[in-house]
Design a protein around this motif. Structure first.
Motif, PDB file in Angstrom:
ATOM      1  N   GLN A  72       0.856  -1.189   0.000  1.00  9.61           N
ATOM      2  CA  GLN A  72       0.000   0.000   0.000  1.00  9.61           C
ATOM      3  C   GLN A  72       0.888   1.234   0.000  1.00  9.61           C
ATOM      4  O   GLN A  72       1.757   1.375   0.861  1.00  9.61           O
ATOM      5  N   ALA A  94      -5.312  -6.543   4.608  1.00  8.33           N
ATOM      6  CA  ALA A  94      -5.817  -5.993   3.349  1.00  8.33           C
ATOM      7  C   ALA A  94      -6.043  -4.500   3.538  1.00  8.33           C
ATOM      8  O   ALA A  94      -6.124  -4.011   4.675  1.00  8.33           O
ATOM      9  N   PHE A  95      -6.158  -3.786   2.428  1.00 10.37           N
ATOM     10  CA  PHE A  95      -6.326  -2.336   2.471  1.00 10.37           C
ATOM     11  C   PHE A  95      -7.523  -1.912   1.639  1.00 10.37           C
ATOM     12  O   PHE A  95      -7.791  -2.488   0.588  1.00 10.37           O
ATOM     13  N   GLN A  96      -8.223  -0.883   2.136  1.00 14.75           N
ATOM     14  CA  GLN A  96      -9.364  -0.319   1.416  1.00 14.75           C
ATOM     15  C   GLN A  96      -9.573   1.104   1.904  1.00 14.75           C
ATOM     16  O   GLN A  96      -9.664   1.345   3.115  1.00 14.75           O
ATOM     17  N   ASP A  97      -9.645   2.043   0.992  1.00 14.39           N
ATOM     18  CA  ASP A  97     -10.000   3.435   1.305  1.00 14.39           C
ATOM     19  C   ASP A  97      -9.212   4.029   2.471  1.00 14.39           C
ATOM     20  O   ASP A  97      -9.781   4.654   3.369  1.00 14.39           O
ATOM     21  N   ASP A 122      -7.575   2.543   4.915  1.00 11.04           N
ATOM     22  CA  ASP A 122      -7.581   1.774   6.160  1.00 11.04           C
ATOM     23  C   ASP A 122      -6.956   0.408   5.932  1.00 11.04           C
ATOM     24  O   ASP A 122      -7.021  -0.149   4.835  1.00 11.04           O
ATOM     25  N   TYR A 136      -6.958  -3.602   7.302  1.00  7.30           N
ATOM     26  CA  TYR A 136      -7.812  -4.583   7.963  1.00  7.30           C
ATOM     27  C   TYR A 136      -6.976  -5.814   8.264  1.00  7.30           C
ATOM     28  O   TYR A 136      -6.393  -6.406   7.353  1.00  7.30           O
ATOM     29  N   LYS A 170      -9.534  -2.840  12.307  1.00 11.11           N
ATOM     30  CA  LYS A 170      -9.366  -1.811  11.276  1.00 11.11           C
ATOM     31  C   LYS A 170      -8.450  -0.732  11.844  1.00 11.11           C
ATOM     32  O   LYS A 170      -8.661  -0.242  12.954  1.00 11.11           O
ATOM     33  N   SER A 223      -6.785   2.993  10.859  1.00 11.48           N
ATOM     34  CA  SER A 223      -6.735   4.133   9.956  1.00 11.48           C
ATOM     35  C   SER A 223      -5.282   4.459   9.651  1.00 11.48           C
ATOM     36  O   SER A 223      -4.474   4.645  10.565  1.00 11.48           O
TER      37      SER A 223
END
Length: 106
Positions: A28, A75-78, A80, A82, A93, A95
């Motif tokens: 990321q 894993a990464f999303q928006d 953040d 996880y 989660k 940030s």
């Protein structure tokens, strides 16, 4: 192609340059994140500098938001991260902008 050592390889242990049962890796924003399951932590490696830092866990096995029991994937999303913490039956989660850790599921 050529195969090179990316992380670990300095014997089993809990120093930042050592791993014990790494179970997943994700990328990321120019960094690599490795779940180091037996050391109960997630490490972050800068792809530009090579510096390795503690991203999550490393505070002893437990079920507090600042602790993990066995981090197995990330894993990464928006913006953040996880992290699955299987024995605690939860997904945490974190940030990337504030560092705040919250319970996402479980």
């Amino acid at each position: 192609g050529e195969v090179t050592l990316f992380m670990g390889g300095k014997g089993r242990g809990d120093a930042l340059h050592q791993l014990a049962y790494p179970s997943s890796i994700a990328f990321q924003d120019g960094d690599a994140y490795v779940t180091d399951s037996e050391n109960i932590r997630v490490l972050k490696k800068s792809l530009s500098t090579g510096e390795v830092t503690l991203f999550m866990g490393g505070k002893g096995r437990g079920d507090g938001l600042h602790q993990l029991h066995w981090p197995s994937s990330i894993a990464f999303q928006d913006g953040d991260a996880y992290v699955t913490d299987s024995p605690n039956n939860r997904v945490l989660k974190k940030s990337l902008s504030t560092g705040e850790v919250t319970l996402f599921m479980g």
